[in-house]
Design an enzyme around this catalytic site. Structure first.
Site, PDB file in Angstrom:
ATOM      1  N   TYR A  54      29.038 -23.615  -6.044  1.00  0.00           N
ATOM      2  CA  TYR A  54      28.317 -24.438  -7.038  1.00  0.00           C
ATOM      3  C   TYR A  54      29.050 -25.760  -7.241  1.00  0.00           C
ATOM      4  CZ  TYR A  54      25.956 -25.503 -11.498  1.00  0.00           C
ATOM      5  OH  TYR A  54      25.233 -26.084 -12.511  1.00  0.00           O
TER       6      TYR A  54
ATOM      7  N   ARG B 118      24.922 -15.709 -18.504  1.00  0.00           N
ATOM      8  CA  ARG B 118      25.829 -16.627 -19.199  1.00  0.00           C
ATOM      9  C   ARG B 118      26.163 -16.076 -20.578  1.00  0.00           C
ATOM     10  NH1 ARG B 118      23.306 -22.295 -17.180  1.00  0.00           N
ATOM     11  NH2 ARG B 118      21.418 -21.066 -17.244  1.00  0.00           N
TER      12      ARG B 118
ATOM     13  N   GLY C 211      12.827 -23.727 -14.555  1.00  0.00           N
ATOM     14  CA  GLY C 211      14.128 -23.280 -15.058  1.00  0.00           C
ATOM     15  C   GLY C 211      14.279 -23.564 -16.544  1.00  0.00           C
TER      16      GLY C 211
HETATM   17  N1  UDP Z   1      31.849 -14.665 -20.558  1.00  0.00           N
HETATM   18  C1  UDP Z   1      32.146 -13.555 -21.331  1.00  0.00           C
HETATM   19  N2  UDP Z   1      31.228 -12.560 -21.411  1.00  0.00           N
HETATM   20  C2  UDP Z   1      30.024 -12.599 -20.798  1.00  0.00           C
HETATM   21  C3  UDP Z   1      29.713 -13.753 -20.018  1.00  0.00           C
HETATM   22  C4  UDP Z   1      30.657 -14.758 -19.914  1.00  0.00           C
HETATM   23  O1  UDP Z   1      33.230 -13.460 -21.930  1.00  0.00           O
HETATM   24  O2  UDP Z   1      29.237 -11.640 -20.935  1.00  0.00           O
HETATM   25  C5  UDP Z   1      32.833 -15.750 -20.490  1.00  0.00           C
HETATM   26  C6  UDP Z   1      33.120 -16.278 -19.089  1.00  0.00           C
HETATM   27  O3  UDP Z   1      34.167 -15.542 -18.480  1.00  0.00           O
HETATM   28  C7  UDP Z   1      33.535 -17.709 -19.392  1.00  0.00           C
HETATM   29  C8  UDP Z   1      32.684 -18.081 -20.614  1.00  0.00           C
HETATM   30  O4  UDP Z   1      32.275 -16.853 -21.196  1.00  0.00           O
HETATM   31  O5  UDP Z   1      34.885 -17.782 -19.746  1.00  0.00           O
HETATM   32  C9  UDP Z   1      31.444 -18.899 -20.271  1.00  0.00           C
HETATM   33  O6  UDP Z   1      30.782 -18.234 -19.231  1.00  0.00           O
HETATM   34  P1  UDP Z   1      29.348 -18.668 -18.694  1.00  0.00           P
HETATM   35  O7  UDP Z   1      28.990 -17.706 -17.614  1.00  0.00           O
HETATM   36  O8  UDP Z   1      28.412 -18.783 -19.837  1.00  0.00           O
HETATM   37  O9  UDP Z   1      29.504 -20.135 -18.117  1.00  0.00           O
HETATM   38  P2  UDP Z   1      30.692 -20.959 -17.418  1.00  0.00           P
HETATM   39  O10 UDP Z   1      31.112 -21.914 -18.457  1.00  0.00           O
HETATM   40  O11 UDP Z   1      31.815 -20.044 -17.018  1.00  0.00           O
HETATM   41  O12 UDP Z   1      30.023 -21.580 -16.258  1.00  0.00           O
END
Ligand code: UDP
Length: 322
Positions: free
Chosen positions: A145, A186, A10
């Site tokens: 999770y 992400r 990973g």
């Molecule tokens: N997010 C976004 N656009 C993307 C992917 C994620 O705006 O293409 C937002 C998501 O809704 C969250 C933040 O970015 O508010 C971080 O998302 P991520 O999936 O990286 O990790 P999380 O902290 O939510 O586990």
């Protein structure tokens, strides 16, 4: 010394393996590749101090010989992954942690759990200190999770208290850097790949939600120091510099020179509105704090994804002409 790393292929597991090998240690790595990638460990395969076994750690783990440490990093970790793999996510956090702890106990090895800021859920306390118990929806989509990791923390503490296993718990906040998958989902990898491809950046919601992004080298340094410390209670490892998602989008557009702008999409269910680690405890007990700021870390990560996309493009061309 000889360490087992679960989830070694990973994003974090592979960087941790590099660090342990650089310290002169032996590493046994396990991964079933459901979210990890062979590419992340291909550079290690000739190393005589590295052994790899393709394995699902929710099954009984047998390792011959001595082990000094078990570092449990196996788990889907991106929201899109754990939404697609809900049962596997619950199993690796519960059954997988149980097997990894059982192995640590049998070998008399130190154990480290890769836990998460998601144990705080959508936090009502900001920034989040380790003493905060969190605000998690156990039956929402992210519950698979969050609750798996909360259970894993409880299990690690029970093995510590009842069996005397020497345990460590790292609560890892948003981390980014080379070896994230381009389709990981992400926010940092999405934005960079979108910008490099000339696509608009997909901002979920209005972009006012916040996250605090830690560059992977800083994170691994924190994990290494925690592992070699004597601190048993959970410890936050992350970068306390907090940004809105809109600010992150602006920065990625700026650093890549993209003019594609942003495309607003619906906010996923239970998406935390804010997140920022309180790292006072890590500063005090480990003498650790992040060194790489977001601008510098993003530059390095953009270079990585540029190379990945260029390689992908040449492979696609190769296939088309062969
Ligand atoms: N997010 C976004 N656009 C993307 C992917 C994620 O705006 O293409 C937002 C998501 O809704 C969250 C933040 O970015 O508010 C971080 O998302 P991520 O999936 O990286 O990790 P999380 O902290 O939510 O586990």
């Amino acid at each position: 010394m000889r360490f087992l790393i679960t989830g070694v292929a990973g994003f974090l597991g592979s960087h941790l393996a590099d660090r342990m090998l650089a310290e002169g240690q032996e590493v046994v790595g396990l991964d079933n590749f459901i979210t990890g990638s062979p590419d992340n460990i291909s550079h290690l395969l000739g190393n005589e101090r590295f052994t790899f076994c393709r394995y699902d750690v929710t099954e009984f783990i047998y390792v011959a010989g001595d082990l000094d440490g078990v570092l449990h990093f196996a788990s889907p970790a991106s929201p899109i992954d754990y939404l697609q793999l809900p049962i596997q996510t619950l199993k690796v956090g519960s059954l997988g942690t149980h097997k990894a702890l059982g192995l640590a106990k049998a070998k008399g090895a130190r154990f480290l759990l890769a836990s998460t800021s998601e144990v705080y859920g959508d936090p009502a306390v900001h920034p989040q200190p380790e003493s905060y118990w969190g605000n998690v929806n156990p039956v929402g989509p992210r519950g698979v999770y969050d609750e798996a990791k909360r259970f894993a923390e409880a299990l690690a503490m029970a093995y510590h208290r009842y069996h005397g296993v020497d345990t460590r718990i790292a609560r890892i906040f948003n981390t980014y850097g080379p070896r994230m998958r381009r389709d990981d989902g992400r926010v940092v990898s999405n934005f960079i790949v979108q910008a490099l491809q000339g696509d608009p950046l997909t901002v979920y919601g209005d972009g006012s939600q916040t996250r605090s992004f830690c560059y992977v080298d800083d994170l691994i340094e924190g994990i290494y120091r925690l592992f070699t410390s004597d601190h048993v209670e959970p410890l936050n490892i992350g970068n306390p510099s907090e940004f809105t998602i809109s600010e992150l989008a602006e920065l990625v557009l700026d650093l890549t020179g993209s003019t594609a702008g942003v495309d607003y999409r619906p906010l996923p269910e239970d998406d935390p509105k804010v997140r920022q680690p309180d790292i006072s405890l890590a500063r005090r007990t480990l003498g650790w704090e992040p060194q790489v700021d977001l601008r510098e870390g993003l530059k390095r990560t953009i270079e990585y994804f540029r190379a990945v996309l260029a390689k992908g493009a040449s492979q696609t061309r190769g296939q088309a002409t062969s």
